[in-house]
Design an enzyme around this catalytic site. Structure first.
Site, mmCIF file in Angstrom:
data_model
loop_
_atom_site.group_PDB
_atom_site.id
_atom_site.type_symbol
_atom_site.label_atom_id
_atom_site.label_comp_id
_atom_site.label_asym_id
_atom_site.label_seq_id
_atom_site.Cartn_x
_atom_site.Cartn_y
_atom_site.Cartn_z
ATOM 1 N N ARG A 81 0.889 -1.180 0.000
ATOM 2 C CA ARG A 81 0.000 0.000 0.000
ATOM 3 C C ARG A 81 0.917 1.216 0.000
ATOM 4 O O ARG A 81 1.523 1.547 1.023
ATOM 5 C CB ARG A 81 -0.907 -0.043 1.230
ATOM 6 N N HIS B 19 -6.613 1.476 -7.306
ATOM 7 C CA HIS B 19 -6.970 0.725 -6.093
ATOM 8 C C HIS B 19 -7.757 -0.511 -6.522
ATOM 9 O O HIS B 19 -8.957 -0.626 -6.270
ATOM 10 C CB HIS B 19 -7.806 1.615 -5.187
ATOM 11 N N GLN C 178 -9.989 -2.633 -3.988
ATOM 12 C CA GLN C 178 -11.215 -1.950 -3.604
ATOM 13 C C GLN C 178 -12.286 -2.109 -4.676
ATOM 14 O O GLN C 178 -13.429 -2.462 -4.394
ATOM 15 C CB GLN C 178 -10.939 -0.462 -3.369
ATOM 16 N N ASP D 52 -16.040 9.246 -2.754
ATOM 17 C CA ASP D 52 -14.823 9.057 -1.975
ATOM 18 C C ASP D 52 -14.415 10.418 -1.424
ATOM 19 O O ASP D 52 -14.943 11.464 -1.831
ATOM 20 C CB ASP D 52 -13.716 8.457 -2.861
ATOM 21 N N CYS E 188 -15.753 4.053 -0.343
ATOM 22 C CA CYS E 188 -14.675 3.108 -0.029
ATOM 23 C C CYS E 188 -14.131 3.286 1.384
ATOM 24 O O CYS E 188 -13.433 2.395 1.877
ATOM 25 C CB CYS E 188 -13.558 3.214 -1.057
ATOM 26 N N ARG F 88 -14.416 -6.678 1.525
ATOM 27 C CA ARG F 88 -12.987 -6.577 1.227
ATOM 28 C C ARG F 88 -12.280 -7.878 1.606
ATOM 29 O O ARG F 88 -11.435 -8.385 0.862
ATOM 30 C CB ARG F 88 -12.361 -5.398 1.996
#
Length: 306
Positions: free
Chosen positions: A102, A129, A132, A224, A265, A293
């Site tokens: 990440r 991402h 996600q 987001d 998210c 997730r």
């Protein structure tokens, strides 16, 4: 599938393979727990950014599948500073079976994959991402029983999440609309590639600056944060630009869909990109989305390592 670096690297069949594997592993987990198909396997997790969902979902995914995850905090490695990215990759490849990273710079993901010789997963980068977006599509698939033909309207900053949603939606025949202010839309080349793939799969990609036009007829409204990690210096200016893109009750009503789903998210900056009444309201699937997730991470890990 050798790595998971970006949705653009996946074929439509590979996207569906991940979604179907996630569904099977989730059903198995609910019935009697998952079989330990990753027994003896270890995942090295490199973090340059703090995380709740990415860290816990990957750790629990490995645990449920019989494997082990090792958390490597930002100050433990200082990727690219204390030690070069290729050197980190070479060392970790001798200890673990896969790497999840990440990071801020997408080039670090690409360098890890180029050198490591083991599977590398993009847990988030400044460009995309993918984990996600895949879990988002899995959540939508659970709710609707299909993806093709559904309309998802993303409202807000054309960031890494927007990029991956456009790429993933294109590969599953969805109609994706991204509403972002001028100067904050996804890159033209990314949009063109996603639009071409969407056309091949019977879907579409539309870019606009009008949030109310974007949500008309939407099955899903997605947002987001206006300023992602690493953009703190821009947060004040962005708060002046993005208020018209807030997901609130008025925007939901503009969809004309009494069953529209709302997604985020997370983490959410409540009162900015989304209001409390929407985040906690009957249209919200934020918590199912977050929970999935873990199941999508299981699918990714199983397909790369089992």
């Amino acid at each position: 599938m050798r790595h998971l670096l970006d949705i653009s690297d996946l074929s439509p069949a590979e996207v569906w393979q991940i979604l179907h594997t996630a569904a099977a592993l989730k059903a198995e987990w609910r019935q009697a727990g998952n079989a330990p198909i990753l027994a003896g396997k270890a995942l090295g997790m490199i973090f340059q950014k703090p995380s709740l969902r990415t860290r816990v979902s990957f750790e629990m995914a490995m645990q449920h599948l019989g494997g082990h995850a090792i958390y490597l905090a930002p100050n433990e490695i200082s990727l690219g500073a204390r030690e070069s990215v290729p050197d980190v990759a070479r060392v970790l490849a001798r200890y673990v079976d896969a790497i999840m990273a990440r990071v801020f710079d997408h080039q670090h993901i690409l360098q890890l994959a180029q050198v490591a010789g083991i599977p590398v997963i993009n847990g988030l980068s400044d460009f995309s991402h993918p984990c996600q977006a895949l879990s988002d599509l899995f959540t939508i698939y659970e709710k609707h029983g299909r993806l093709a033909g559904l309309k998802l309207a993303y409202v807000g900053d054309g960031n890494n999440v927007a990029v991956s949603l456009a790429q993933a939606g294109a590969r599953t025949g969805m109609h994706i609309t991204i509403a972002a202010p001028p100067g904050f839309q996804i890159a033209a080349a990314v949009g063109q590639a996603a639009a071409a793939e969407a056309l091949r799969q019977g879907g579409s990609l539309t870019l606009t600056a009008d949030p109310f036009a974007a949500v008309a007829g939407a099955d899903i409204i997605y947002t987001d944060t206006w300023a992602s990690m690493g953009q703190e210096a821009e947060a004040g200016q962005r708060r002046l630009v993005f208020p018209p893109y807030q997901v609130n009750d008025a925007l939901l009503k503009a969809s004309g869909n009494a069953d529209v789903l709302v997604m985020h998210c997370l983490p959410a900056h409540r009162g900015e990109e989304i209001t409390d009444d929407v985040a906690d309201g009957p249209h919200s699937v934020l918590w199912d989305q977050a929970g999935n997730r873990m199941h999508c991470q299981k699918a990714i890990l199983a397909l790369l390592l089992a």
